[in-house]
Design a protein around this motif. Structure first.
Motif, PDB file in Angstrom:
ATOM      1  N   THR A  18     -20.987 -46.932  25.424  1.00 42.29           N
ATOM      2  CA  THR A  18     -19.977 -47.848  25.954  1.00 42.29           C
ATOM      3  C   THR A  18     -19.349 -48.205  24.921  1.00 42.29           C
ATOM      4  O   THR A  18     -17.944 -48.522  24.987  1.00 42.29           O
ATOM      5  N   ALA A  19     -19.900 -49.105  23.840  1.00 40.00           N
ATOM      6  CA  ALA A  19     -19.064 -49.557  22.866  1.00 40.00           C
ATOM      7  C   ALA A  19     -18.161 -48.697  22.273  1.00 40.00           C
ATOM      8  O   ALA A  19     -17.070 -48.721  21.772  1.00 40.00           O
ATOM      9  N   ILE A  20     -18.550 -47.129  21.972  1.00 40.34           N
ATOM     10  CA  ILE A  20     -17.539 -46.374  21.403  1.00 40.34           C
ATOM     11  C   ILE A  20     -16.476 -46.180  22.407  1.00 40.34           C
ATOM     12  O   ILE A  20     -15.340 -46.050  21.865  1.00 40.34           O
ATOM     13  N   LYS A  21     -16.587 -46.182  23.670  1.00 37.53           N
ATOM     14  CA  LYS A  21     -15.565 -45.879  24.572  1.00 37.53           C
ATOM     15  C   LYS A  21     -14.525 -47.056  24.570  1.00 37.53           C
ATOM     16  O   LYS A  21     -13.380 -46.759  24.608  1.00 37.53           O
ATOM     17  N   ILE A  22     -15.197 -48.201  24.606  1.00 37.12           N
ATOM     18  CA  ILE A  22     -14.219 -49.408  24.307  1.00 37.12           C
ATOM     19  C   ILE A  22     -13.462 -49.261  23.170  1.00 37.12           C
ATOM     20  O   ILE A  22     -12.010 -49.720  23.281  1.00 37.12           O
ATOM     21  N   ILE A  23     -13.923 -49.168  21.909  1.00 39.74           N
ATOM     22  CA  ILE A  23     -13.128 -48.984  20.716  1.00 39.74           C
ATOM     23  C   ILE A  23     -12.424 -48.096  20.747  1.00 39.74           C
ATOM     24  O   ILE A  23     -10.990 -48.250  20.673  1.00 39.74           O
ATOM     25  N   ARG A  24     -12.622 -46.851  21.007  1.00 42.74           N
ATOM     26  CA  ARG A  24     -11.730 -45.465  21.034  1.00 42.74           C
ATOM     27  C   ARG A  24     -10.624 -45.514  21.938  1.00 42.74           C
ATOM     28  O   ARG A  24      -9.554 -45.246  21.790  1.00 42.74           O
ATOM     29  N   ASN A  25     -10.823 -46.075  23.299  1.00 41.54           N
ATOM     30  CA  ASN A  25     -10.006 -46.038  24.282  1.00 41.54           C
ATOM     31  C   ASN A  25      -9.182 -47.275  24.401  1.00 41.54           C
ATOM     32  O   ASN A  25      -8.270 -47.491  25.055  1.00 41.54           O
ATOM     33  N   GLN A  26      -9.643 -48.309  23.612  1.00 45.25           N
ATOM     34  CA  GLN A  26      -9.020 -49.821  23.536  1.00 45.25           C
ATOM     35  C   GLN A  26      -8.829 -50.231  25.115  1.00 45.25           C
ATOM     36  O   GLN A  26      -7.808 -50.611  25.357  1.00 45.25           O
ATOM     37  N   GLU A  27     -10.009 -50.266  25.781  1.00 45.30           N
ATOM     38  CA  GLU A  27      -9.924 -50.927  26.970  1.00 45.30           C
ATOM     39  C   GLU A  27     -11.187 -51.403  27.427  1.00 45.30           C
ATOM     40  O   GLU A  27     -12.301 -51.064  26.660  1.00 45.30           O
ATOM     41  N   LEU A  28     -11.216 -52.366  28.217  1.00 43.95           N
ATOM     42  CA  LEU A  28     -12.425 -53.108  28.699  1.00 43.95           C
ATOM     43  C   LEU A  28     -12.595 -52.703  30.269  1.00 43.95           C
ATOM     44  O   LEU A  28     -11.500 -53.144  30.897  1.00 43.95           O
ATOM     45  N   TRP A  29     -13.583 -52.297  30.618  1.00 48.35           N
ATOM     46  CA  TRP A  29     -13.830 -52.143  31.963  1.00 48.35           C
ATOM     47  C   TRP A  29     -14.217 -53.360  32.793  1.00 48.35           C
ATOM     48  O   TRP A  29     -15.037 -54.302  32.225  1.00 48.35           O
TER      49      TRP A  29
ATOM     50  N   LEU B 259     -14.240 -48.410  42.409  1.00 43.38           N
ATOM     51  CA  LEU B 259     -12.911 -48.764  41.635  1.00 43.38           C
ATOM     52  C   LEU B 259     -13.307 -49.567  40.653  1.00 43.38           C
ATOM     53  O   LEU B 259     -14.029 -50.499  40.755  1.00 43.38           O
ATOM     54  N   VAL B 260     -12.535 -49.326  39.542  1.00 44.09           N
ATOM     55  CA  VAL B 260     -12.651 -50.270  38.179  1.00 44.09           C
ATOM     56  C   VAL B 260     -11.456 -50.635  37.870  1.00 44.09           C
ATOM     57  O   VAL B 260     -10.510 -49.998  38.023  1.00 44.09           O
ATOM     58  N   TYR B 261     -11.340 -51.761  37.146  1.00 43.19           N
ATOM     59  CA  TYR B 261     -10.034 -52.041  36.358  1.00 43.19           C
ATOM     60  C   TYR B 261     -10.098 -52.186  35.063  1.00 43.19           C
ATOM     61  O   TYR B 261     -11.283 -52.511  34.392  1.00 43.19           O
ATOM     62  N   LYS B 262      -9.299 -51.422  34.359  1.00 42.02           N
ATOM     63  CA  LYS B 262      -9.274 -51.401  32.913  1.00 42.02           C
ATOM     64  C   LYS B 262      -8.397 -52.466  32.362  1.00 42.02           C
ATOM     65  O   LYS B 262      -7.073 -52.085  32.403  1.00 42.02           O
ATOM     66  N   LEU B 263      -8.573 -53.234  31.630  1.00 44.19           N
ATOM     67  CA  LEU B 263      -7.853 -54.134  30.592  1.00 44.19           C
ATOM     68  C   LEU B 263      -7.636 -53.394  29.362  1.00 44.19           C
ATOM     69  O   LEU B 263      -8.384 -53.243  28.494  1.00 44.19           O
ATOM     70  N   ARG B 264      -6.288 -53.198  29.123  1.00 43.15           N
ATOM     71  CA  ARG B 264      -5.727 -52.724  27.748  1.00 43.15           C
ATOM     72  C   ARG B 264      -6.106 -53.840  26.813  1.00 43.15           C
ATOM     73  O   ARG B 264      -5.402 -54.735  26.839  1.00 43.15           O
ATOM     74  N   LEU B 265      -6.594 -53.338  25.709  1.00 43.10           N
ATOM     75  CA  LEU B 265      -6.994 -54.136  24.472  1.00 43.10           C
ATOM     76  C   LEU B 265      -5.821 -53.944  23.702  1.00 43.10           C
ATOM     77  O   LEU B 265      -5.475 -52.943  22.729  1.00 43.10           O
TER      78      LEU B 265
END
Length: 317
Positions: free
Chosen positions: A40-51, A250-256
């Motif tokens: 999950t940490a890799i996805k947050i950083i690479r995709n630059q988003e928080l679910w 349904l999830v909401y993704k916050l753009r970092l």
């Protein structure tokens, strides 16, 4: 961090513990930490988003029920009666209106609140993390700067709030403090009008409901980020239906990103990440190299120094 005069007055009366914690985070430049899995940490950083996930599919759902049940228990007790008397002395039937409003929103609070959780980070944990959090949440900790958390804006429609760790006795004591403030500020509240007072009480109860946990979890030092699309939508949120744990949701993704015009301040990865702590794991070096590579790929300076391996030994068996 500076609240405007009206907001500060409201928080001092109706959210005294919360405003104290928020001001302390700003004054002491406290950082936050997100404990999760390496994946999950890799996805947050690479995709630059928080679910942000719906509270009803998380542990937090039972915690929201805990908060709601605590409200019922305390507000039906002697201190609740004192609170109601103080409020209705300002405007008759204010509590009745607040109760009617609460009845209409209770279901929505439970099922249309999307949250992400972080913890206040202790500088003493910079090299090791927090063992209880490793055991509960995963093997990677993202330590982040506090700029996005303490920025005062409603443009983003995403809000942060410190969790209150209260038993029934604790909430009773807290409510007593609020009632005392109401009595002291009676003339001020009278000047605001009844509908404003109803709204203030509604907001107070909402925060009790979504951010109150059993005192046994106090060491987590949790803050909650929450998003309520049924009330307001955010320009930085993207909705997507995913399957997690075999549950379509349904999830909401916050753009970092750093987008002050949308209420996002210093939330881009290079500005946001203070350090990454690799928790007790069987392959610390490989994991370390992977995170350094991901940070370097996003242009983060000093990536090799930002990733540290916890000195807590891995316990096997």
């Amino acid at each position: 961090m500076e609240f405007d005069e009206i907001t500060l007055k409201f928080k001092q009366i109706f959210q005294p513990k919360i405003v104290d914690e928020v001001m302390a985070v700003a004054a002491q430049q406290k950082r936050f930490v997100y404990y999760t899995s390496a994946d999950t940490a890799i996805k947050i950083i690479r995709n630059q988003e928080l679910w942000f996930r719906n509270a009803s599919v998380m542990n937090d759902y039972s915690e929201i029920l805990y908060g709601l049940n605590l409200i019922v228990a305390v507000f039906n007790g002697p201190e609740g009666a004192r609170f109601r008397e103080a409020v209705d002395d300002i405007f008759p039937d204010t509590i009745k209106q607040a109760d009617e409003l609460l009845s209409g929103w209770r279901h929505d609070w439970q099922f249309e609140t999307y949250i992400a959780c972080v913890s206040v980070h202790d500088p003493k944990e910079d090299k090791r993390g927090r063992l209880s959090m490793w055991r509960a949440y995963g093997d990677t900790a993202l330590v982040v700067n506090n700029t996005p958390m303490i920025a005062i804006t409603d443009l983003l429609a995403v809000f942060s709030i410190p969790v209150l760790y209260l038993s029934e006795e604790g909430l009773t004591e807290h409510l007593s403090q609020i009632t005392n403030a109401i009595l002291i500020n009676r003339r001020y509240l009278l000047g605001l009008g009844q509908q404003t007072l109803v709204a203030y009480i509604h907001d107070m109860l909402f925060r009790f409901a979504i951010a109150t946990k059993h005192p046994g979890f106090e060491e987590e030092k949790e803050w909650r980020l929450y998003y309520r699309p049924t009330e307001r939508t955010s320009p930085s949120m993207t909705a997507e239906t995913v399957v997690m744990g075999n549950v379509p949701q349904l999830v909401y993704k916050l753009r970092l990103a750093d987008e002050p015009e949308n209420g996002l301040h210093g939330a881009d990865i290079p500005s946001l990440i203070d350090r990454i702590i690799i928790g007790p794991t069987q392959f610390p070096y490989v994991t370390y190299k992977a995170f350094v590579g991901v940070l370097e790929g996003l242009g983060v300076e000093g990536a090799a120094e930002k990733v540290v391996v916890s000195d807590i030994p891995l316990r096997v068996g």
